[in-house]
Design an enzyme around this catalytic site. Structure first.
Site, PDB file in Angstrom:
ATOM      1  N   SER A 119       0.780  -1.383  -0.014  1.00 43.48           N
ATOM      2  CA  SER A 119       0.097   0.026  -0.185  1.00 43.48           C
ATOM      3  C   SER A 119       0.759   1.286   0.058  1.00 43.48           C
ATOM      4  O   SER A 119       0.195   2.170  -0.336  1.00 43.48           O
ATOM      5  CB  SER A 119      -0.985  -0.154   1.176  1.00 43.48           C
ATOM      6  OG  SER A 119      -1.767  -1.204   1.247  1.00 43.48           O
ATOM      7  N   HIS A 140      -1.107  -2.700  -7.186  1.00 41.54           N
ATOM      8  CA  HIS A 140      -1.884  -2.441  -5.779  1.00 41.54           C
ATOM      9  C   HIS A 140      -3.627  -2.566  -6.013  1.00 41.54           C
ATOM     10  O   HIS A 140      -4.124  -1.511  -6.837  1.00 41.54           O
ATOM     11  CB  HIS A 140      -1.535  -0.921  -5.311  1.00 41.54           C
ATOM     12  CG  HIS A 140      -2.040  -0.652  -4.311  1.00 41.54           C
ATOM     13  ND1 HIS A 140      -2.717   0.833  -3.853  1.00 41.54           N
ATOM     14  CD2 HIS A 140      -2.306  -1.147  -3.046  1.00 41.54           C
ATOM     15  CE1 HIS A 140      -2.921   0.727  -2.619  1.00 41.54           C
ATOM     16  NE2 HIS A 140      -3.041  -0.481  -2.187  1.00 41.54           N
ATOM     17  N   GLU A 152      -4.040   0.265  -8.950  1.00 41.80           N
ATOM     18  CA  GLU A 152      -2.927   1.237  -9.236  1.00 41.80           C
ATOM     19  C   GLU A 152      -1.580   0.333  -9.987  1.00 41.80           C
ATOM     20  O   GLU A 152      -1.292  -0.614  -9.211  1.00 41.80           O
ATOM     21  CB  GLU A 152      -2.274   1.837  -8.068  1.00 41.80           C
ATOM     22  CG  GLU A 152      -3.427   3.028  -7.752  1.00 41.80           C
ATOM     23  CD  GLU A 152      -2.828   3.760  -6.385  1.00 41.80           C
ATOM     24  OE1 GLU A 152      -2.726   4.962  -6.368  1.00 41.80           O
ATOM     25  OE2 GLU A 152      -2.701   3.156  -5.176  1.00 41.80           O
ATOM     26  N   ASN A 190      -3.888   5.853  -1.608  1.00 38.70           N
ATOM     27  CA  ASN A 190      -3.477   6.047   0.188  1.00 38.70           C
ATOM     28  C   ASN A 190      -2.813   7.386   0.472  1.00 38.70           C
ATOM     29  O   ASN A 190      -2.972   7.629   1.774  1.00 38.70           O
ATOM     30  CB  ASN A 190      -2.792   4.688   0.511  1.00 38.70           C
ATOM     31  CG  ASN A 190      -3.387   3.573   0.658  1.00 38.70           C
ATOM     32  OD1 ASN A 190      -4.576   3.543   1.249  1.00 38.70           O
ATOM     33  ND2 ASN A 190      -3.244   2.528   0.291  1.00 38.70           N
TER      34      ASN A 190
HETATM   35  N1  LIG Z   1      -6.141  -4.222   3.730  1.00 37.47           N
HETATM   36  C1  LIG Z   1      -6.106  -3.691   2.799  1.00 37.47           C
HETATM   37  O1  LIG Z   1      -7.278  -2.788   2.610  1.00 37.47           O
HETATM   38  C2  LIG Z   1      -5.281  -3.339   1.874  1.00 37.47           C
HETATM   39  C3  LIG Z   1      -5.422  -2.661   0.485  1.00 37.47           C
HETATM   40  C4  LIG Z   1      -4.551  -2.930  -0.533  1.00 37.47           C
HETATM   41  C5  LIG Z   1      -3.292  -3.354  -0.215  1.00 37.47           C
HETATM   42  N2  LIG Z   1      -2.862  -3.932   0.853  1.00 37.47           N
HETATM   43  C6  LIG Z   1      -1.706  -4.499   1.178  1.00 37.47           C
HETATM   44  O2  LIG Z   1      -1.932  -6.030   0.970  1.00 37.47           O
HETATM   45  C7  LIG Z   1      -0.980  -6.447   1.791  1.00 37.47           C
HETATM   46  C8  LIG Z   1      -1.572  -7.608   2.603  1.00 37.47           C
HETATM   47  O3  LIG Z   1      -2.447  -6.965   3.422  1.00 37.47           O
HETATM   48  P1  LIG Z   1      -3.711  -7.654   3.994  1.00 37.47           P
HETATM   49  O4  LIG Z   1      -4.542  -6.868   4.442  1.00 37.47           O
HETATM   50  O5  LIG Z   1      -4.291  -8.893   3.100  1.00 37.47           O
HETATM   51  O6  LIG Z   1      -2.959  -8.293   5.259  1.00 37.47           O
HETATM   52  P2  LIG Z   1      -3.400  -9.608   6.133  1.00 37.47           P
HETATM   53  O7  LIG Z   1      -2.824  -9.425   7.768  1.00 37.47           O
HETATM   54  O8  LIG Z   1      -4.868  -9.820   6.183  1.00 37.47           O
HETATM   55  O9  LIG Z   1      -2.674 -10.922   5.560  1.00 37.47           O
HETATM   56  C9  LIG Z   1      -1.152 -10.769   5.528  1.00 37.47           C
HETATM   57  C10 LIG Z   1      -0.908 -12.425   5.429  1.00 37.47           C
HETATM   58  O10 LIG Z   1       0.586 -12.429   5.118  1.00 37.47           O
HETATM   59  C11 LIG Z   1       0.995 -13.653   5.744  1.00 37.47           C
HETATM   60  N3  LIG Z   1       2.663 -13.730   5.878  1.00 37.47           N
HETATM   61  C12 LIG Z   1       3.192 -12.976   6.704  1.00 37.47           C
HETATM   62  N4  LIG Z   1       4.575 -13.130   6.683  1.00 37.47           N
HETATM   63  C13 LIG Z   1       4.576 -13.844   5.439  1.00 37.47           C
HETATM   64  C14 LIG Z   1       5.718 -14.508   4.823  1.00 37.47           C
HETATM   65  N5  LIG Z   1       6.993 -14.293   5.353  1.00 37.47           N
HETATM   66  N6  LIG Z   1       5.397 -15.291   3.670  1.00 37.47           N
HETATM   67  C15 LIG Z   1       4.206 -15.703   3.286  1.00 37.47           C
HETATM   68  N7  LIG Z   1       3.008 -14.880   4.169  1.00 37.47           N
HETATM   69  C16 LIG Z   1       3.211 -14.011   5.081  1.00 37.47           C
HETATM   70  C17 LIG Z   1       0.115 -13.703   6.899  1.00 37.47           C
HETATM   71  O11 LIG Z   1       0.205 -15.226   7.552  1.00 37.47           O
HETATM   72  C18 LIG Z   1      -1.334 -13.215   6.417  1.00 37.47           C
HETATM   73  O12 LIG Z   1      -1.877 -14.279   6.165  1.00 37.47           O
HETATM   74  C19 LIG Z   1      -0.105  -5.434   2.597  1.00 37.47           C
HETATM   75  O13 LIG Z   1       1.181  -5.122   1.804  1.00 37.47           O
HETATM   76  C20 LIG Z   1      -1.077  -4.336   2.571  1.00 37.47           C
HETATM   77  O14 LIG Z   1      -0.562  -3.147   2.795  1.00 37.47           O
HETATM   78  C21 LIG Z   1      -4.094  -3.920   1.852  1.00 37.47           C
END
Ligand SMILES: NC(=O)c1ccc[n+]([C@@H]2O[C@H](COP(=O)([O-])OP(=O)(O)OC[C@H]3O[C@@H](n4cnc5c(N)ncnc54)[C@H](O)[C@@H]3O)[C@@H](O)[C@H]2O)c1
Length: 291
Positions: A119, A140, A152, A190
């Site tokens: 993000s 993104h 994005e 963001n």
């Molecule tokens: N939540 C949102 O609204 C949103 C929107 C756009 C982008 N993002 C981005 O997407 C990414 C994930 O966010 P999310 O909301 O899905 O988080 P989340 O906490 O729901 O999930 C993250 C996952 O990553 C796994 N993980 C952690 N370390 C790991 C590793 N070394 N190898 C493999 N898996 C691993 C965890 O076990 C977990 O299942 C982040 O970079 C976030 O910034 C989030």
């Protein structure tokens, strides 16, 4: 280059949404996570969300079966090796993302494109830690991925044109709309959204309004479909805090300082919907404000 197989790293809310839309569009997808539980939850969530699309008449039962059959899950990162495209969607922490790309690299074909769903973290910096900065980009997606139209596309300083056009075609094949953004902290969506959410938390922290009055004000007064605190819970308060820290560090402007109340919720492990508690408590029938 035509993309057929996709490896998704991280089976959280974003990884599972990304796997969902790629499988539905006909790509073969392998999802990797370090947690078996997360992989099981991802399969369940994808199944439920596909059912919802069937109920709304958007897809047929057969589309769901075909999509589910295209999704494999693994806790072994090297099984993503044969993929044409890697989408990293693990926790928003730079060290975690760098380690994933380093571990993955020896198993990849030279032409494989690497992307991160980060993000906010610098694409140029992540790319520079890999063996292929020219084939590295920010891809993104917005949350929830099956519903939100925008993706994005963020080029790092070294990203080549072929990588950009390949990913533009991928976004079109998903039926989504690409928005090119330059590689500066938090990109476009963001950069604008998070300071607003952070300001909503300051408004709560300073007692200007309650959780309910802040959310209601922005829904009825600014026509936002969700209030900013409700939205923060939906995104994940840890992710919101991580993005504010990237803006604060990357742009060196105090206007981006994260609200201490946001930090406190994250320190408590009240991360929003995913842990059942944040600015609202989701453990009962209806969400109840926690302040
Ligand atoms: N939540 C949102 O609204 C949103 C929107 C756009 C982008 N993002 C981005 O997407 C990414 C994930 O966010 P999310 O909301 O899905 O988080 P989340 O906490 O729901 O999930 C993250 C996952 O990553 C796994 N993980 C952690 N370390 C790991 C590793 N070394 N190898 C493999 N898996 C691993 C965890 O076990 C977990 O299942 C982040 O970079 C976030 O910034 C989030």
């Amino acid at each position: 280059m035509e993309i057929r197989t996709v490896g998704v790293v991280g089976a959280g809310q974003m990884g599972s949404g990304i796997a969902h839309v790629f499988a539905l569009a006909g790509f073969d997808v392998t999802i990797h996570d370090i947690s078996l539980d997360a992989l099981a939850r991802a399969r369940e969530m994808i199944g439920c969300n596909l059912d919802r699309q069937i109920a709304r008449g958007k897809i047929a039962e057969a589309d769901k079966d075909a999509a589910m059959a295209r999704i494999a899950t693994t806790t072994t990162l090297s099984e993503l090796g044969p993929s044409d495209l890697i989408i990293e969607a693990a926790t928003e922490r730079e060290t975690v993302k760098i380690a994933i790309f380093e571990d993955l690299q020896p198993h990849l074909r030279p032409e494989t494109i690497l992307t991160s769903n980060t993000s906010s973290i610098s694409i140029t910096r992540l790319a520079s830690r890999t063996d292929r900065p020219e084939r590295f980009m920010g891809l993104h997606f917005m949350n929830p991925v099956p519903v939100m139209q925008l993706v994005e596309l963020i080029r790092g300083i070294a990203t080549d044109e072929a990588t950009y056009t390949t990913l533009l075609a991928v976004v079109e094949r998903l039926g989504k709309t690409a928005a090119p953004a330059e590689d500066f902290p938090a990109f476009i969506v963001n950069r604008i959204l998070m300071p607003m959410i952070n300001e909503a938390v300051y408004t709560l922290y300073e007692g200007v309004g309650s959780v309910q009055s802040i959310d209601q004000s922005m829904k009825l007064g600014a026509n936002h479909p969700m209030g900013p605190l409700e939205l923060a819970d939906f995104i994940g308060l840890d992710t919101c805090l991580a993005i504010m820290n990237v803006l604060h560090d990357g742009l060196a402007d105090t206007k981006y300082r994260p609200c201490p109340l946001l930090t406190k919720y994250v320190e408590a492990g009240w991360l929003g919907r995913k842990t059942q508690r944040g600015f609202y408590d989701y453990r009962g029938e209806i969400p109840v404000p926690t302040r």
